[in-house]
Design a protein around this motif. Sequence first.
Motif, PDB file in Angstrom:
ATOM      1  N   THR A 413       0.836  -1.210   0.000  1.00 44.22           N
ATOM      2  CA  THR A 413       0.000   0.000   0.000  1.00 44.22           C
ATOM      3  C   THR A 413       0.869   1.259   0.000  1.00 44.22           C
ATOM      4  N   SER A 414       2.151   1.076  -0.288  1.00 43.02           N
ATOM      5  CA  SER A 414       3.063   2.215  -0.345  1.00 43.02           C
ATOM      6  C   SER A 414       2.778   3.053  -1.590  1.00 43.02           C
ATOM      7  N   TYR A 415       3.100   4.334  -1.511  1.00 40.19           N
ATOM      8  CA  TYR A 415       2.994   5.203  -2.678  1.00 40.19           C
ATOM      9  C   TYR A 415       4.323   5.291  -3.434  1.00 40.19           C
ATOM     10  N   LYS A 416       5.325   4.501  -3.028  1.00 37.34           N
ATOM     11  CA  LYS A 416       6.641   4.496  -3.653  1.00 37.34           C
ATOM     12  C   LYS A 416       6.792   3.229  -4.494  1.00 37.34           C
ATOM     13  N   HIS A 417       7.035   3.394  -5.784  1.00 34.53           N
ATOM     14  CA  HIS A 417       7.096   2.220  -6.655  1.00 34.53           C
ATOM     15  C   HIS A 417       8.297   1.334  -6.350  1.00 34.53           C
ATOM     16  N   GLY A 439       0.427  -3.185  -5.689  1.00 34.12           N
ATOM     17  CA  GLY A 439       1.835  -3.281  -5.328  1.00 34.12           C
ATOM     18  C   GLY A 439       2.661  -3.891  -6.436  1.00 34.12           C
ATOM     19  N   ALA A 440       2.367  -3.503  -7.689  1.00 27.54           N
ATOM     20  CA  ALA A 440       3.074  -4.080  -8.838  1.00 27.54           C
ATOM     21  C   ALA A 440       3.753  -2.995  -9.657  1.00 27.54           C
ATOM     22  N   ASP A 441       5.015  -3.224  -9.977  1.00 24.95           N
ATOM     23  CA  ASP A 441       5.705  -2.429 -10.993  1.00 24.95           C
ATOM     24  C   ASP A 441       5.725  -3.316 -12.230  1.00 24.95           C
ATOM     25  N   LEU A 442       4.675  -3.176 -13.050  1.00 23.24           N
ATOM     26  CA  LEU A 442       4.363  -4.147 -14.096  1.00 23.24           C
ATOM     27  C   LEU A 442       4.798  -3.664 -15.471  1.00 23.24           C
ATOM     28  N   GLN A 443       5.469  -4.549 -16.212  1.00 22.71           N
ATOM     29  CA  GLN A 443       5.720  -4.342 -17.635  1.00 22.71           C
ATOM     30  C   GLN A 443       4.899  -5.390 -18.377  1.00 22.71           C
ATOM     31  N   SER A 444       4.018  -4.913 -19.265  1.00 23.46           N
ATOM     32  CA  SER A 444       3.012  -5.830 -19.803  1.00 23.46           C
ATOM     33  C   SER A 444       2.900  -5.782 -21.312  1.00 23.46           C
ATOM     34  N   ASN A 445       2.658  -6.959 -21.863  1.00 21.80           N
ATOM     35  CA  ASN A 445       2.203  -7.098 -23.246  1.00 21.80           C
ATOM     36  C   ASN A 445       1.137  -8.191 -23.210  1.00 21.80           C
ATOM     37  N   ALA A 446      -0.029  -7.834 -22.641  1.00 17.72           N
ATOM     38  CA  ALA A 446      -1.026  -8.854 -22.305  1.00 17.72           C
ATOM     39  C   ALA A 446      -2.435  -8.409 -22.660  1.00 17.72           C
ATOM     40  N   SER A 459       0.101   0.930  -7.935  1.00 16.11           N
ATOM     41  CA  SER A 459       0.870   0.231  -8.963  1.00 16.11           C
ATOM     42  C   SER A 459       1.355   1.188 -10.041  1.00 16.11           C
ATOM     43  N   ARG A 460       2.334   0.718 -10.779  1.00 14.66           N
ATOM     44  CA  ARG A 460       2.821   1.414 -11.968  1.00 14.66           C
ATOM     45  C   ARG A 460       2.860   0.389 -13.088  1.00 14.66           C
ATOM     46  N   ILE A 461       2.330   0.767 -14.269  1.00 10.70           N
ATOM     47  CA  ILE A 461       2.222  -0.197 -15.373  1.00 10.70           C
ATOM     48  C   ILE A 461       2.812   0.415 -16.641  1.00 10.70           C
ATOM     49  N   ASN A 462       3.835  -0.212 -17.170  1.00 10.01           N
ATOM     50  CA  ASN A 462       4.444   0.205 -18.425  1.00 10.01           C
ATOM     51  C   ASN A 462       4.314  -0.911 -19.452  1.00 10.01           C
ATOM     52  N   SER A 488      -0.082   6.746  -6.625  1.00  7.43           N
ATOM     53  CA  SER A 488       0.718   7.962  -6.429  1.00  7.43           C
ATOM     54  C   SER A 488      -0.071   9.031  -5.674  1.00  7.43           C
ATOM     55  N   VAL A 489      -0.653   8.638  -4.540  1.00 12.14           N
ATOM     56  CA  VAL A 489      -1.431   9.572  -3.728  1.00 12.14           C
ATOM     57  C   VAL A 489      -0.516  10.649  -3.156  1.00 12.14           C
ATOM     58  N   ASN A 490      -0.938  11.904  -3.340  1.00 17.07           N
ATOM     59  CA  ASN A 490      -0.216  13.087  -2.846  1.00 17.07           C
ATOM     60  C   ASN A 490       1.183  13.234  -3.455  1.00 17.07           C
ATOM     61  N   GLU A 491       1.445  12.518  -4.542  1.00 10.42           N
ATOM     62  CA  GLU A 491       2.753  12.593  -5.189  1.00 10.42           C
ATOM     63  C   GLU A 491       2.724  13.607  -6.338  1.00 10.42           C
ATOM     64  N   PRO A 492       3.824  14.334  -6.549  1.00 12.26           N
ATOM     65  CA  PRO A 492       3.873  15.286  -7.671  1.00 12.26           C
ATOM     66  C   PRO A 492       4.063  14.593  -9.021  1.00 12.26           C
ATOM     67  N   ILE A 493       4.611  13.354  -9.018  1.00 13.85           N
ATOM     68  CA  ILE A 493       4.840  12.615 -10.262  1.00 13.85           C
ATOM     69  C   ILE A 493       3.781  11.524 -10.381  1.00 13.85           C
ATOM     70  N   ALA A 494       3.161  11.445 -11.549  1.00 12.34           N
ATOM     71  CA  ALA A 494       2.031  10.533 -11.752  1.00 12.34           C
ATOM     72  C   ALA A 494       2.483   9.089 -11.923  1.00 12.34           C
TER      73      ALA A 494
END
Length: 675
Positions: A413-417, A439-446, A459-462, A488-494
């Motif tokens: 539940t962290s806001y840090k990837h 809680g996933a730093d996901l790279q996807s082709n799905a 999460s972050r999804i690329n 990215s709650v309360n974060e300046p970077i999306a």
Amino acid sequence: MTYLKNQKGYALLLTLGIIVILAVLGTGLMTLTSNGATRNEVRQDITRSSDLTQKGIDLVTTQVNTELNSFLGENGQPRTLFITRLELILNKYLCEGDSSLPVTGSTGTHKACILSYTDTISPDNITNPLRKLVTFKSIGESGDSNRELISKIEIGAATAPEALRYAIGTNIDTKDGLSPGEGNLIMHGGSEITGDIKVDGNIVTSSNGYAYLGGDQWIPSLAPSAKPIEGAKTSRLFLGKNAYTFDTPNGSYANHVIKSDFNTSPYKLKTNISDLFRSGAAPVLVSRQPVQSPIAISQQKTNFEYSGSSSGVTTLNAGSEYTLTGKNLPNSKIFINHDFTGKLCQSTNWWGQCQSWSNTQKIVGDTGTYTFNGVNTFQQVATKGNLKLIDTDITFKNGLFVNGDLSIGNNSTSYKHEQYSDVVLDGPMYINGNLTIKGADLQSNALIYVNGEVSIQHSRINGKVLNSGKQGSLIVLSKGNIKISNNSVNEPIASYIKGFFYSEQDFEMYGVGSNINIDGGISARKITLNAIRGRAQETSFSGSYKISGRNDYFEGVTAQANSNSRLQVTYDAEIIQTYSDLKQQEPVIYAVEPPIEQERIVNTVPESTPIISGPEAEKAKEEAEKEAEKAEEEAEKEKEKAEKEAEKAKEKAEKEKEKKEKKDDDDDDDDDDDD
């Protein structure tokens, strides 16, 4: 004494001269008129023959698609059978024997056939046998004009549904009755959309964003914005019903978003679409009727599901830890189970810890929650249980089936990837339960079909980087609701998500405390977007707006005008290619796509020439062009000749006139002397 000049014979001579001039001019005019009429007739024949060539190709392409649709029926056909039937149908129309018999109509004759066909190739150099690039040849004959059309057309399995062609799209599907708010797009606050927007129902906007922070909270913001994609002049809004604005609803947020009737206070009907958007950032309105183009999700289950006893299946034992690591089985069709000797937990405490265990025994089964980690490659995988993907790079070449739920990430539940689990995912999938990405730093082709609901949080999804150097994407097609929040709650970077999300129910996304950018698109029965622009913090800052009784601070309205939106959706045109590449891996084909012309060449051929192409067609074209040039030159020569004849006649008349006048003068001199 003055004497009158003798005019005898002059009028007759002048008349004869004029008659000669008119006769010459008339002959020239008739020649030009005749040549003009001939040229008009030739042009008409050329136009008709050109139209007939297109009719010939339209006839064959329509017949090919009709036969393919008839073959597929309502339940589709296996991939291999579809490819075979597609090629059999195309072979029927090859330029051999009677495949190009002429069809005669009131304006002429046309005949068409297929020269050749090949598999289509994507920009990533991937061959697709489900779609063919077909080279058609058609000849149209009208009068003395024969035209040949060489056209390259894509024919075959459907590539992408209409839903994937918009940045934002809401849909109405009347087959199961209208649900509350169906077809509506509701935009609260300063979201930003880049690309076209399709709304089958109503569009409703407010200049206030919404968040649930101890209760319904409406945060002052700006109206939403719509921007064109790169290369387009404007963003377009395809609207099925009406447009409304409001400030805040009279009742709860929950009741507001399911409304179907907005003809009451506080909603205001608008006829100028610019009133719904930020100044200078409104789309161009395009009225249209709703187009029902649902995506078959449930029907896909049979394409992916199989059991451990199915033909050609290998059972893979996950052991006592229910975990599989580092499996490289690219040619294997796998079914997951567990088979070990151990103890079973018989009771747990309030925290879920085991309090009592069974005696040691042999434990065999195929349900439970299995986990993949490490690098794994499979042809195909199926499980009757649930599945977790944590710290894994995994490929399912021909698909994954999960009868339960699929969880991607470590549930952080962290806001840090940096705290998230690294996951690389590739292949088509069917999830019979719910999909949770947390809680996933996901790279996807799905491409993921989901029978249940979808939740994406923290999460972050690329896109996965493909061999071609391009990025893949995450395409989620769900029968249930989709909710994207707390990224990215309360974060300046999306948080960045490269993906497309389709729901047969509701889609809801937050960009108030959250800060999220989607590069792809969204499509659902009802879409609700909640957003502001600028900062969101737990501490006060200059000009901030504070939620009463809470440490939640948001950018003030004045500063929001020069700040980025915390919820941005940008249409990704490559999403259709990604969908097509993943779709062709599926074992069953359900639909074909209308023919798409890629290239055309029009040739002129001599009259009564059989269907020809290549160098012969080029030679015929050159000869026809030379004949046309020769005809034009002859017409110009006739015109010049007529003009010269007229000039000679005019000069001759002038000379006769001068000669007559001179004679009259001599006669006058003789008269004076006589006097």
